[in-house]
Motif scaffolding. Sequence first.
Motif, PDB file in Angstrom:
ATOM      1  N   LEU A 150      11.875   7.353  19.961  1.00 49.45           N
ATOM      2  CA  LEU A 150      11.698   7.109  18.533  1.00 49.45           C
ATOM      3  C   LEU A 150      10.330   6.552  18.027  1.00 49.45           C
ATOM      4  N   ARG A 151       9.805   5.862  19.194  1.00 49.55           N
ATOM      5  CA  ARG A 151       8.257   5.575  18.941  1.00 49.55           C
ATOM      6  C   ARG A 151       7.309   6.592  19.280  1.00 49.55           C
ATOM      7  N   ALA A 152       7.847   7.350  19.962  1.00 48.97           N
ATOM      8  CA  ALA A 152       7.082   8.670  20.150  1.00 48.97           C
ATOM      9  C   ALA A 152       7.092   9.479  18.959  1.00 48.97           C
ATOM     10  N   LEU A 153       8.142   9.822  18.645  1.00 45.29           N
ATOM     11  CA  LEU A 153       8.309  10.685  17.317  1.00 45.29           C
ATOM     12  C   LEU A 153       7.879  10.058  16.060  1.00 45.29           C
ATOM     13  N   ILE A 154       7.751   8.656  16.103  1.00 44.58           N
ATOM     14  CA  ILE A 154       6.980   8.058  14.707  1.00 44.58           C
ATOM     15  C   ILE A 154       5.487   8.270  14.913  1.00 44.58           C
ATOM     16  N   SER A 155       4.891   8.175  15.987  1.00 41.33           N
ATOM     17  CA  SER A 155       3.669   8.110  16.250  1.00 41.33           C
ATOM     18  C   SER A 155       3.210   9.835  16.278  1.00 41.33           C
ATOM     19  N   ALA A 156       3.878  10.620  16.639  1.00 44.21           N
ATOM     20  CA  ALA A 156       3.660  11.862  16.318  1.00 44.21           C
ATOM     21  C   ALA A 156       3.505  12.330  14.797  1.00 44.21           C
ATOM     22  N   LEU A 157       4.326  11.815  14.145  1.00 38.13           N
ATOM     23  CA  LEU A 157       4.292  11.774  12.529  1.00 38.13           C
ATOM     24  C   LEU A 157       3.017  11.497  11.934  1.00 38.13           C
ATOM     25  N   GLY A 158       2.222  10.544  12.784  1.00 38.97           N
ATOM     26  CA  GLY A 158       1.207  10.093  12.173  1.00 38.97           C
ATOM     27  C   GLY A 158       1.481   8.623  11.710  1.00 38.97           C
ATOM     28  N   ALA A 159       2.688   8.081  11.699  1.00 40.71           N
ATOM     29  CA  ALA A 159       2.845   6.701  11.147  1.00 40.71           C
ATOM     30  C   ALA A 159       2.584   5.546  12.589  1.00 40.71           C
ATOM     31  N   HIS A 160       2.826   4.435  12.002  1.00 45.29           N
ATOM     32  CA  HIS A 160       2.527   3.320  13.012  1.00 45.29           C
ATOM     33  C   HIS A 160       3.651   2.612  13.264  1.00 45.29           C
ATOM     34  N   PRO A 161       4.402   2.962  14.339  1.00 47.18           N
ATOM     35  CA  PRO A 161       5.789   1.978  14.550  1.00 47.18           C
ATOM     36  C   PRO A 161       5.473   0.598  14.922  1.00 47.18           C
ATOM     37  N   ILE A 162       6.377  -0.452  14.482  1.00 42.76           N
ATOM     38  CA  ILE A 162       6.283  -1.797  14.711  1.00 42.76           C
ATOM     39  C   ILE A 162       7.864  -2.398  14.959  1.00 42.76           C
ATOM     40  N   ILE A 163       7.746  -3.238  15.479  1.00 45.09           N
ATOM     41  CA  ILE A 163       9.104  -3.606  15.841  1.00 45.09           C
ATOM     42  C   ILE A 163       9.359  -5.227  15.606  1.00 45.09           C
ATOM     43  N   LEU A 164      10.415  -5.028  14.354  1.00 37.89           N
ATOM     44  CA  LEU A 164      10.761  -6.282  13.803  1.00 37.89           C
ATOM     45  C   LEU A 164      12.469  -6.558  13.914  1.00 37.89           C
ATOM     46  N   SER A 165      12.964  -7.748  13.943  1.00 34.91           N
ATOM     47  CA  SER A 165      14.411  -8.000  13.886  1.00 34.91           C
ATOM     48  C   SER A 165      14.739  -7.577  12.421  1.00 34.91           C
ATOM     49  N   ALA A 166      16.113  -7.137  12.230  1.00 34.09           N
ATOM     50  CA  ALA A 166      16.293  -6.856  10.851  1.00 34.09           C
ATOM     51  C   ALA A 166      16.222  -8.104   9.999  1.00 34.09           C
ATOM     52  N   GLU A 167      16.504  -9.320  10.488  1.00 36.94           N
ATOM     53  CA  GLU A 167      16.246 -10.350   9.312  1.00 36.94           C
ATOM     54  C   GLU A 167      14.991 -10.551   9.132  1.00 36.94           C
ATOM     55  N   GLU A 168      13.850 -10.484   9.896  1.00 42.57           N
ATOM     56  CA  GLU A 168      12.382 -10.524   9.598  1.00 42.57           C
ATOM     57  C   GLU A 168      11.931  -9.500   8.863  1.00 42.57           C
ATOM     58  N   HIS A 169      12.447  -8.255   9.064  1.00 40.04           N
ATOM     59  CA  HIS A 169      12.293  -7.287   8.290  1.00 40.04           C
ATOM     60  C   HIS A 169      12.628  -7.521   6.850  1.00 40.04           C
ATOM     61  N   ASP A 170      13.585  -7.791   6.482  1.00 41.27           N
ATOM     62  CA  ASP A 170      14.164  -8.151   5.306  1.00 41.27           C
ATOM     63  C   ASP A 170      13.436  -9.246   4.413  1.00 41.27           C
ATOM     64  N   ARG A 171      12.990 -10.280   5.290  1.00 42.37           N
ATOM     65  CA  ARG A 171      12.363 -11.330   4.717  1.00 42.37           C
ATOM     66  C   ARG A 171      10.910 -11.017   4.181  1.00 42.37           C
ATOM     67  N   LEU A 172      10.320  -9.953   5.000  1.00 43.34           N
ATOM     68  CA  LEU A 172       8.914  -9.531   4.757  1.00 43.34           C
ATOM     69  C   LEU A 172       9.052  -8.679   3.690  1.00 43.34           C
ATOM     70  N   VAL A 173       9.812  -7.675   3.506  1.00 47.97           N
ATOM     71  CA  VAL A 173       9.827  -6.711   2.589  1.00 47.97           C
ATOM     72  C   VAL A 173      10.193  -7.124   1.146  1.00 47.97           C
ATOM     73  N   ALA A 174      10.885  -8.403   1.025  1.00 48.78           N
ATOM     74  CA  ALA A 174      11.317  -8.934  -0.068  1.00 48.78           C
ATOM     75  C   ALA A 174       9.754  -9.370  -0.675  1.00 48.78           C
ATOM     76  N   LEU A 175       8.892  -9.691   0.082  1.00 50.22           N
ATOM     77  CA  LEU A 175       7.594 -10.052  -0.278  1.00 50.22           C
ATOM     78  C   LEU A 175       6.679  -8.893  -0.582  1.00 50.22           C
ATOM     79  N   SER A 176       6.840  -8.023   0.391  1.00 45.66           N
ATOM     80  CA  SER A 176       5.699  -6.906   0.157  1.00 45.66           C
ATOM     81  C   SER A 176       6.042  -5.776  -0.569  1.00 45.66           C
ATOM     82  N   SER A 177       7.437  -5.590  -1.027  1.00 46.19           N
ATOM     83  CA  SER A 177       7.746  -4.102  -1.462  1.00 46.19           C
ATOM     84  C   SER A 177       8.840  -4.753  -2.775  1.00 46.19           C
TER      85      SER A 177
END
Length: 269
Positions: A150-177
């Motif tokens: 998946l990391r290779a696919l995402i990079s090939a699409l021109g995006a930047h993969p980062i790794i976050l736990s589900a809990e940390e993701h949801d906390r951060l996107v509540a703020l950023s999105s």
Amino acid sequence: MLFRKIAIVGTGLMGSSFGLAVKARDLAERVVGVSSPEVAAEALRLGAIDAVESHEQALAEADLVLLAQPIRRMLKTIEMLDMYLAPGTLVTDVGSTKVSICAAATGFLHRAHFVGGHPMAGKEKRGPEAASAHLFTGRTWVLTEDEARLRALISALGAHPIILSAEEHDRLVALSSHLPQILSTALASYLAPSEAHTVAGPGLRDMTRLALSSFELWDDILATNRGNLDEALAGLIARLEALRSDLGQTAMARHFSAARDFAERIPRD
């Protein structure tokens, strides 16, 4: 090519953009779609997928499955997905919240290898007709696990993969999105009875852009991240009260300075 067959379940904006991006970069031998007849037909016409197939046809031979439905529909799909998958099939998603989706995958997907995903990309418009092969270019793409393919696919699409736990993701996107969406919605709904639009400039246009978004899309997002968003709203309301108290005072400069420092850290297109 990274994959032999990719099955996209849900060929709206995100699913079709993914299909267009994969096909433009020749990252899979075959890309098929599973969606409602009208949406799937449009995705096929636009070249986002090579064929429309049933769940049974699409999933049985896929080595990657992308779930790109609204969240609550995706949760129902996850409940029945396992019966169609070959053992070890890689499954990911593009849902805007992760805790509920990852919990469902843990409970129902026993034959597959599920990795939660969320590309930080989108548009106010929905459907395959709004899709773009460049939607993910330069964007952050969150994964809940560091999976090499998946990391290779995402990079090939021109995006930047980062790794976050589900809990940390949801906390951060509540703020950023999610908080920016609610703020834009609140501003536009507050101004709706006024004639402010008659003297609106670029500032108001930019601040209300997110207010063009569909409630049908955001209903699922807000319902599955309510706790984090409630906490974010409480913090923002407190800050608004502080700004209100500092109107006309020299202390207002502190708010502007802190805001500018943060805004300068956000990448601009």
